[in-house]
Design an enzyme around this catalytic site. Sequence first.
Site, PDB file in Angstrom:
ATOM      1  N   TYR A  19     -10.536 -33.206 -38.951  1.00 56.53           N
ATOM      2  CA  TYR A  19      -9.234 -33.798 -38.641  1.00 56.53           C
ATOM      3  C   TYR A  19      -9.269 -34.603 -37.343  1.00 56.53           C
ATOM      4  CZ  TYR A  19      -7.000 -30.937 -42.275  1.00 56.53           C
ATOM      5  OH  TYR A  19      -6.632 -30.360 -43.462  1.00 56.53           O
TER       6      TYR A  19
ATOM      7  N   LYS B   1     -18.995 -23.353 -45.567  1.00 58.90           N
ATOM      8  CA  LYS B   1     -19.774 -23.994 -46.632  1.00 58.90           C
ATOM      9  C   LYS B   1     -21.191 -24.192 -46.102  1.00 58.90           C
ATOM     10  CE  LYS B   1     -19.802 -25.687 -50.858  1.00 58.90           C
ATOM     11  NZ  LYS B   1     -19.752 -24.747 -52.005  1.00 58.90           N
TER      12      LYS B   1
ATOM     13  N   ASP C 251     -15.391 -22.137 -51.533  1.00 60.50           N
ATOM     14  CA  ASP C 251     -14.992 -22.178 -52.936  1.00 60.50           C
ATOM     15  C   ASP C 251     -14.861 -20.769 -53.514  1.00 60.50           C
ATOM     16  OD1 ASP C 251     -17.710 -22.000 -52.488  1.00 60.50           O
ATOM     17  OD2 ASP C 251     -18.303 -23.344 -54.109  1.00 60.50           O
TER      18      ASP C 251
ATOM     19  N   ASP D 157      -6.639 -24.862 -43.400  1.00 57.57           N
ATOM     20  CA  ASP D 157      -5.438 -25.534 -43.887  1.00 57.57           C
ATOM     21  C   ASP D 157      -5.254 -25.260 -45.376  1.00 57.57           C
ATOM     22  OD1 ASP D 157      -3.243 -27.165 -44.165  1.00 57.57           O
ATOM     23  OD2 ASP D 157      -4.278 -29.022 -43.661  1.00 57.57           O
TER      24      ASP D 157
ATOM     25  N   ASP E 163      -2.560 -22.261 -47.243  1.00 52.66           N
ATOM     26  CA  ASP E 163      -1.538 -22.712 -48.184  1.00 52.66           C
ATOM     27  C   ASP E 163      -1.723 -22.055 -49.551  1.00 52.66           C
ATOM     28  OD1 ASP E 163      -0.462 -24.270 -46.239  1.00 52.66           O
ATOM     29  OD2 ASP E 163      -0.568 -26.150 -47.338  1.00 52.66           O
TER      30      ASP E 163
END
Length: 372
Positions: free
Chosen positions: A142, A189, A221, A245, A249
Site C-alpha cells: 500500500y 505467502k 490462501d 486487510d 474483512d
Amino acid sequence: MKLNIAVLPGDGIGPEVTDQAIKALKAIASEFNHNFKFTTADVGAVAIDKHNNPLPENTLDLCKSSDAILFGSIGHPKYDNNPSAKIRPEQGLLKLRKELGLFANIRPVKAYETLLEKSPLKKSVIKGTDISIYRELTGGIYFGEKQLSEDGNTASDLCVYSSEEIERIAHLAFKAAQARSHKVTLVDKANVLESSRLWRKVVTEISKQYNDVELEFLFVDNAAMQIILNPKQFDVILTENMFGDIISDEASVIGGSIGLLASASVGEKFALFEPIHGSYPQATGKGIANPIASVLSAAMLLDHFELHREAELIRLAVEKSLKLSITTPDINDQYDYVSTTRVGEFIEDFIFNPKDTNINFKNIHLGQSTII
C-alpha cells in the site's frame, strides 16, 4: 481522567455511527467522573469538497495534539467510480496512518451467541470464535513505490518491509497472545514472496522471547480457507498490510455483519479507533447504519487508556442490545428494526442504568421508552 479526543466522522454513514459512539463515551464520562473533550474535523471526500485535500493540515494538527482519534469512515461513489481521480478520500487515511506512525491495526472478531444464526456459516463452525487480528499498517504494497508506464499499459506496486517494521508489531501480537490463549498464527505467502520470507525469519526469532506462546505459519490462501472452515482454531493472527486487510474483512462474516467489527490503530505515541466498515453511501441519512462497530471502537479507546471497567460496561450494553434485538436491519429480522440513533440511545441508557433489566419489548420496538 481527562482526554482530548479528535473526532473525524468522515463520509457517508460515518457521522451517524460516530455520533452513537460519542453518546456512549459521554455517558461513561458522566458515570465515572471523567472529562472527555470532543473536537471535530474533516477528512476524506467531505474534506476534498471543502478544502481540496483529503487530510487538511488543521485536521492533522488536531490529531497530533489530541490524546486519541475517533474515526468514522471515508469514501464516496464519485471517487470510487473514477479510477483516474488524482485526489482520493483514501489518501487521507493512508497519510494519517503514516504521519501518526499507526503501525499496528488490531481487529477483534467475535461470534456473539445471540447472532450465531445471522452468519452464513454453520452455527457449529463459528460458535466460540474469538480472534484478534494484528495487521501491519504502514508498510507493504500500500505504501511502496507505484509506477505506471507512459503508455498506461503496465503498472507496478512495490511491497517493501524492513525487519524493524515486522519486529514492532510482532511484539504486540505475542504480548496479546500471552493475555489470551497463547497462540500466534503468522499469515504470509513465504512460498512465493521474498517479503513474506523475511516476515517468517524475523517472527521466528522473536518467538524465542515468548516461550509460553505457540507460533504457527499459514499461507494466506490456506488461512482464508481455514477462517471459514474452522475459525475457532485461531487466537491471534499476525500478518502484513494487504493480507490483513483482506483476511479481517473475510472474518466479518463470522459475526454476521461487518457493522459489528471495531478496530484500533496504534503507534508509539498516537492511537486511532474506527469501525472497519466503509462509508456505505447508499444508507446515508436513512437511519439503518449499524453503529455497534463504532461503539465497540469507543470501548477499545477506553481499554487503550486502561479504563477497563468503563470499556466492559460498553461491551455489556452492546451484548444486551444484541440479545434484545435492539439492532439495525442488517442483523434484525425478529422485530421491526431499530434506527441507528435508537440503538445509540439504548446503549447510552444502559450505561446509566446497567442493573435495570426490566425491558418492555413492545415499547422498545414501537420507538418509545427503552429501559423501564
